[in-house]
Motif scaffolding. Structure first.
Motif, mmCIF file in Angstrom:
data_model
loop_
_atom_site.group_PDB
_atom_site.id
_atom_site.type_symbol
_atom_site.label_atom_id
_atom_site.label_comp_id
_atom_site.label_asym_id
_atom_site.label_seq_id
_atom_site.Cartn_x
_atom_site.Cartn_y
_atom_site.Cartn_z
ATOM 1 N N LEU B 30 0.835 -1.203 0.000
ATOM 2 C CA LEU B 30 0.000 0.000 0.000
ATOM 3 C C LEU B 30 0.865 1.246 0.000
ATOM 4 C CD1 LEU B 30 -2.837 -1.018 2.480
ATOM 5 C CD2 LEU B 30 -2.823 -1.126 -0.001
ATOM 6 N N ASP B 31 1.938 1.193 0.791
ATOM 7 C CA ASP B 31 2.841 2.347 0.857
ATOM 8 C C ASP B 31 3.463 2.641 -0.495
ATOM 9 O OD1 ASP B 31 2.406 2.909 3.420
ATOM 10 O OD2 ASP B 31 4.466 2.624 4.112
ATOM 11 N N THR B 32 3.959 1.582 -1.145
ATOM 12 C CA THR B 32 4.615 1.827 -2.430
ATOM 13 C C THR B 32 3.599 2.379 -3.418
ATOM 14 O OG1 THR B 32 4.668 -0.581 -2.347
ATOM 15 C CG2 THR B 32 6.715 0.506 -2.853
ATOM 16 N N HIS B 36 4.318 7.107 -2.594
ATOM 17 C CA HIS B 36 5.267 7.658 -3.545
ATOM 18 C C HIS B 36 4.588 8.297 -4.750
ATOM 19 C CE1 HIS B 36 8.342 5.903 -1.139
ATOM 20 N NE2 HIS B 36 7.735 4.736 -1.205
ATOM 21 N N SER B 37 3.311 8.572 -4.629
ATOM 22 C CA SER B 37 2.678 9.244 -5.756
ATOM 23 C C SER B 37 1.987 10.502 -5.265
ATOM 24 C CB SER B 37 1.686 8.317 -6.449
ATOM 25 O OG SER B 37 0.541 8.172 -5.662
ATOM 26 N N PHE B 38 1.894 11.453 -6.159
ATOM 27 C CA PHE B 38 1.386 12.762 -5.818
ATOM 28 C C PHE B 38 -0.060 12.700 -5.336
ATOM 29 C CE2 PHE B 38 -0.653 16.749 -7.240
ATOM 30 C CZ PHE B 38 0.044 17.621 -6.429
ATOM 31 N N PHE B 39 -0.883 11.958 -6.035
ATOM 32 C CA PHE B 39 -2.297 11.889 -5.682
ATOM 33 C C PHE B 39 -2.581 10.915 -4.546
ATOM 34 C CE2 PHE B 39 -3.347 13.829 -9.846
ATOM 35 C CZ PHE B 39 -4.125 14.842 -9.342
ATOM 36 N N GLY B 40 -1.616 10.047 -4.262
ATOM 37 C CA GLY B 40 -1.797 9.086 -3.180
ATOM 38 C C GLY B 40 -3.047 8.266 -3.385
ATOM 39 N N ILE B 41 -3.862 8.203 -2.332
ATOM 40 C CA ILE B 41 -5.066 7.387 -2.381
ATOM 41 C C ILE B 41 -6.009 7.836 -3.493
ATOM 42 C CG2 ILE B 41 -7.229 7.093 -1.060
ATOM 43 C CD1 ILE B 41 -5.521 6.350 1.317
ATOM 44 N N GLY B 42 -5.879 9.088 -3.891
ATOM 45 C CA GLY B 42 -6.731 9.623 -4.948
ATOM 46 C C GLY B 42 -6.737 8.790 -6.214
ATOM 47 N N TRP B 43 -5.620 8.121 -6.499
ATOM 48 C CA TRP B 43 -5.565 7.316 -7.724
ATOM 49 C C TRP B 43 -6.606 6.223 -7.726
ATOM 50 C CZ3 TRP B 43 -3.846 9.404 -11.692
ATOM 51 C CH2 TRP B 43 -2.700 10.197 -11.695
ATOM 52 N N SER B 44 -6.859 5.640 -6.538
ATOM 53 C CA SER B 44 -7.855 4.573 -6.468
ATOM 54 C C SER B 44 -9.232 5.089 -6.856
ATOM 55 C CB SER B 44 -7.936 4.007 -5.055
ATOM 56 O OG SER B 44 -6.843 3.188 -4.806
ATOM 57 N N HIS B 123 -7.872 -1.046 -1.787
ATOM 58 C CA HIS B 123 -8.187 -0.063 -2.829
ATOM 59 C C HIS B 123 -9.678 -0.089 -3.134
ATOM 60 C CE1 HIS B 123 -3.994 -0.594 -3.338
ATOM 61 N NE2 HIS B 123 -4.067 -1.655 -4.100
ATOM 62 N N SER B 124 -10.219 -1.326 -3.203
ATOM 63 C CA SER B 124 -11.601 -1.460 -3.625
ATOM 64 C C SER B 124 -12.568 -0.877 -2.601
ATOM 65 C CB SER B 124 -11.934 -2.922 -3.871
ATOM 66 O OG SER B 124 -11.074 -3.411 -4.863
ATOM 67 N N LEU B 125 -12.214 -1.003 -1.326
ATOM 68 C CA LEU B 125 -13.107 -0.448 -0.307
ATOM 69 C C LEU B 125 -13.154 1.076 -0.411
ATOM 70 C CD1 LEU B 125 -12.539 -2.662 2.853
ATOM 71 C CD2 LEU B 125 -14.644 -2.390 1.525
ATOM 72 N N ILE B 126 -12.008 1.669 -0.736
ATOM 73 C CA ILE B 126 -11.994 3.121 -0.922
ATOM 74 C C ILE B 126 -12.889 3.487 -2.109
ATOM 75 C CG2 ILE B 126 -10.548 5.092 -1.553
ATOM 76 C CD1 ILE B 126 -8.253 3.638 -0.148
ATOM 77 N N ALA B 127 -12.708 2.727 -3.184
ATOM 78 C CA ALA B 127 -13.513 2.990 -4.378
ATOM 79 C C ALA B 127 -14.996 2.770 -4.090
ATOM 80 C CB ALA B 127 -13.049 2.100 -5.522
ATOM 81 N N LEU B 128 -15.289 1.750 -3.281
ATOM 82 C CA LEU B 128 -16.686 1.471 -2.947
ATOM 83 C C LEU B 128 -17.285 2.615 -2.136
ATOM 84 C CD1 LEU B 128 -18.978 -0.637 -3.068
ATOM 85 C CD2 LEU B 128 -18.193 -1.475 -0.865
ATOM 86 N N GLY B 129 -16.482 3.140 -1.220
ATOM 87 C CA GLY B 129 -16.936 4.283 -0.427
ATOM 88 C C GLY B 129 -17.337 5.431 -1.333
#
Lengths: 251, 269
Positions: B30-32, B36-44, B123-129
């Motif tokens: 999850l960390d990698t 290390h990305s600008f949008f972080g969780i936003g990508w999901s 990732h999917s739970l975030i997307a589901l939210g």
């Protein structure tokens, strides 16, 4: 009470012509009802029988390809045996490929944790060891940096420190450890000797016959995956050396 | 060589004993992916969002559906589909990624697919939210009782993901072609599953299409998540039954593969 008991152990190693079978090959062979010759097997170990008990220090010797490292991995339970009986009792610690599996994007600390958890540690049991591991590596603040910033030597120090932070009953060591830079460093040598003394059983693969003669109580001499001889260290090593001399002479 | 109950229990105990190990691997994954990305969780969130936006414009017109009707339907479907495909695709590399550990000591191999399933589930739970948020935005309300039925649905989906990763992991280590086959297969399956279009779009025309949709287990699995959110009702017993049956089949395959191939996998990775 720790022991390693092997009776008539065989180990077959599947080897494919190519690295692996393609799906096309699989289907075609199925359709044409050809025998699956793509998978060949090599008998890496055959008919090995021996008993190792508490207090024994065992060296495995033999020419390249004799099956020494394979035997070590079979004792560790990494390789499944294809025949016979393998019985190992005691917490095993294997010191081979110790630097493999580190994540180079994770920090030193993170890698120490992951590796220790793999060895069955928990956050509670790992806590008291952390300081000692850090001290030994002398990496200081580098432990907070990702491993990709480390030199090869630094990675090895970290790997060595974590791998040797355990107190196993059965210690399995591949030759990388008995020779090379590691033992020449005074500190690593002391740590290694300490580990060797505290383990109930030590099995090591090595080419350094002088060291094995001094350290081991028993020697297993492998030849083409079979036991050529097993017995007291001095005796077997002498026989091995005179055999090697004969081979040299004949050549 | 039948596995006794004792063996099975001890296998689960071994997995549990190594919980800190696989859990830290999941955290690392999850960390990698995020740190290390600008949008972080936003990508999901961005990916299903962007896909939904595009499809809404194109297919909403085509199917003659309003945005309020179509967007929730689509985004929930896409989320479940994403979870399904990621389990299979990432699952291909599950054992090769753990090769260094597998060659060092004997460990229960099911922990590697578990790592894949857990990271994918995150990732999917975030997307589901987000999908729930979008639905709420367009519909104005959600049915709380129906929403509770998402809990068993998520459990089923998670177990399915674990089993799928086991199957695709073994398949890939023995046939590297698996990843290519999977790509094609998933593309076909995407259109054979009611993700873009409503499940009842072909109800009037009897034929192959209805048959495929009716027997496609993914239809039911998507419905488990979609019905409570979008329609605000409980999924039917048939949909639950079909999903459980599919999970049962995949789990059986996964267990058979584990039993037959686990010990020898070290030679293939």
């Amino acid at each position: 009470m720790s022991y390693i008991q092997f009776s008539n152990v065989d180990l077959e190693y599947p080897i494919r012509e190519n690295y692996s079978m393609t799906f096309k090959e699989f289907v075609l062979r199925g359709l044409l009802r050809k025998k699956k010759t793509a998978v060949q097997s090599v008998k890496a170990l055959s008919d090995l029988s021996f008993d190792i008990h508490d207090g024994e220090r065992v060296g495995i010797i033999g020419l390249n390809g004799a099956g020494k490292s394979t035997l070590l991995r079979t004792i560790a339970g990494v390789y499944p045996i294809s025949g016979g009986q393998r019985d190992v009792n005691g917490a095993v610690c294997s010191l081979f490929d110790i630097a493999l599996g580190f994540d180079f994007n994770a920090t030193g600390w993170r890698n120490v944790h992951i590796r220790s958890y793999l060895h069955g540690e928990t956050p509670a049991t790992i806590q008291p060891k952390l300081e000692e591991i850090a001290d030994f590596t002398e990496l200081g603040d580098f432990l907070n940096l990702p491993l990709r910033c480390y030199s090869t030597g630094m990675v090895m120090r970290l790997a060595f420190a974590v791998a040797t932070s355990r107190r196993p009953e059965i210690l399995l060591i591949d030759e990388v450890f008995s020779t090379g830079d590691m033992l020449f460093q005074k500190k690593a040598e002391a740590r290694m000797r300490n580990l060797l003394q505290t383990a109930k059983i030590v099995v090591m693969v090595g080419h350094d016959l002088a060291f094995l003669k001094e350290f081991c109580t028993t020697i297993i001499w492998l030849h083409h995956g079979r036991i050529q001889a097993v017995g007291p260290a001095r005796e077997i090593i002498q026989a091995y050396q005179s055999n090697a001399a004969q081979l040299l002479h004949a050549a | 060589m039948a596995m006794s109950v004792v063996d099975r229990v001890s296998y689960i105990q071994q997995i549990w004993a190594l919980r800190y190990f696989w859990f830290s691997l999941v955290r690392l994954d999850l960390d990698t992916r995020y740190r290390h990305s600008f949008f972080g969780i936003g990508w999901s969130l961005l990916r299903p969002m962007a896909m939904t936006a595009v499809f809404c414009v194109v297919f909403g017109k085509l199917f003659n559906l309003s945005l309020a009707e179509y967007a929730p339907h689509l985004i929930v479907g896409m989320t479940v589909w994403q979870f399904f495909t990621e389990s299979l695709v990432v699952g291909c590399n599950t054992f090769t990624a753990g090769a260094a550990y597998i060659r060092q000591q004997q460990i229960p191999l099911a922990i590697f697919p578990l790592r894949t399933a857990l990271a994918t589930a995150f990732h999917s739970l975030i997307a589901l939210g987000m999908a729930i948020g979008v639905s709420w935005f367009f519909k104005g309300s959600l049915d709380p009782v129906a929403m509770l039925s998402l809990i068993p649905a998520i459990v089923i989906l998670f177990l399915l993901s674990w089993c799928l990763a086991i199957v695709s992991g073994f398949a890939f280590t023995h046939f590297p072609d698996t990843s290519h086959l999977l790509e094609i297969g998933l593309q076909v399956l995407f259109y054979a599953t009611p993700i873009l279009y409503p499940a009842n779009s072909f109800a009037s025309s009897r034929g192959h299409v209805t048959f495929v949709l009716e027997w496609n287990p993914l239809t039911s699995i998507i419905a488990l998540v979609r019905v409570p959110i979008v329609e605000g009702t409980l999924p039917s017993m048939q949909q639950f039954g079909m999903s459980l049956a599919f999970l049962g089949v995949v789990a059986t395959i996964a267990l058979v593969l584990l039993r037959k191939l686990e010990r020898n996998l070290v030679f293939w990775v």
